[in-house]
Write an enzyme that holds these catalytic residues in place. Structure first.
Site, PDB file in Angstrom:
ATOM      1  N   ASP A 148       0.823  -1.197   0.000  1.00  0.00           N
ATOM      2  CA  ASP A 148       0.000   0.000   0.000  1.00  0.00           C
ATOM      3  C   ASP A 148       0.870   1.266   0.000  1.00  0.00           C
ATOM      4  OD1 ASP A 148       0.460   0.890   2.775  1.00  0.00           O
ATOM      5  OD2 ASP A 148      -0.696  -0.872   3.339  1.00  0.00           O
ATOM      6  N   LYS A 149       0.245   2.376  -0.281  1.00  0.00           N
ATOM      7  CA  LYS A 149       0.957   3.644  -0.472  1.00  0.00           C
ATOM      8  C   LYS A 149       1.844   4.008   0.708  1.00  0.00           C
ATOM      9  CE  LYS A 149       0.085   8.477  -1.733  1.00  0.00           C
ATOM     10  NZ  LYS A 149      -0.956   9.478  -2.064  1.00  0.00           N
TER      11      LYS A 149
END
Length: 239
Positions: free
Chosen positions: A99-100
């Site tokens: 994820d980011k």
């Protein structure tokens, strides 16, 4: 690249032989007679003695140290998407999202079979992470993480968890649910402050600098292919 190198890489003939064929007028590029030293691309139609050249794309596995803020998406509309960030000349896809807000090891390849065999949960391939949380870790927390936590309507698969510091632990998963580690910690009253993937199967992040990538070594590829030899390759949907 130069036409003679293109034909050599494609296994058609040697560079010297390619130049000879050009001089004899036996090579056409997009219907036009080729010239010595001309530059070509993979998108062009190249005919040698009337036969179309099919150039097999090189099989690639990249080992990338994803920084925080880079998103695992192939959409060019996303400003900081991983494909644009790397800018690799051959089209590649990521193998399992980070994820980011997470960082660490991200594999990218142009082999769809490799993606599916590594990522399909039923194959139980290991992925290892180093995690920092917002408060001191207890023995109870470690045991519950090991034995499975309710996440997204199911219970996570049993896994290996090792405390490495007052607020840090390592975890080895054999499944990859959406934001799994963060959700597991949240269920137990903890919040992840930092999450870093350091290994996927036999491929380790090591001391690769943040934001840099390298090609997997021949030895790494040999071991990896042996590990996935009997794995199912049921298609993994890419989001």
């Amino acid at each position: 690249m130069r036409l003679n190198k293109y034909l050599s890489d494609a296994g058609v003939c040697s560079r010297r032989e390619a130049d000879r064929l050009v001089e004899e007028g036996k090579i056409l590029v997009d219907g036009v007679q080729a010239t010595l030293g001309m530059q070509v691309t993979a998108e062009q139609e190249i005919l040698v003695n009337g036969k179309k050249v099919e150039r097999e794309e090189k099989k690639i596995l990249l080992v990338f140290h994803k920084p925080r803020g880079v998103e695992c998406t192939t959409s060019p509309k996303v400003k900081n998407n991983v494909i644009s960030y790397i800018g690799y000349p051959i089209r590649v896809y990521y193998v399992g999202r980070l994820d980011k807000d997470s960082e660490g090891l991200l594999l990218l390849t142009n082999e769809g079979e490799l993606v599916n065999k590594i990522m399909r949960a039923g194959n139980c391939h290991e992925k290892e992470y180093v995690v920092t949380v917002d408060k001191p870790i207890t023995r109870e927390f470690i045991q519950k993480m090991k034995n499975g936590v309710p996440v997204l309507g199911t219970v996570t698969r049993k896994c290996q968890v090792f405390q490495t510091g007052k607020r840090t632990f390592q975890i080895i998963l054999t499944q990859g649910m959406n934001r799994q580690i963060r959700r597991m910690c949240e269920y137990l009253g903890y919040r992840v402050k930092r999450l870093k993937r350091v290994r996927v199967m036999n491929i380790c992040l090591g001391d690769l600098p943040v934001g840099k990538y390298r090609e997997a070594t021949a030895e790494e590829m040999q071991v990896l292919r042996e590990m996935i030899r009997d794995s199912s390759e049921t298609t993994v949907k890419r989001v």
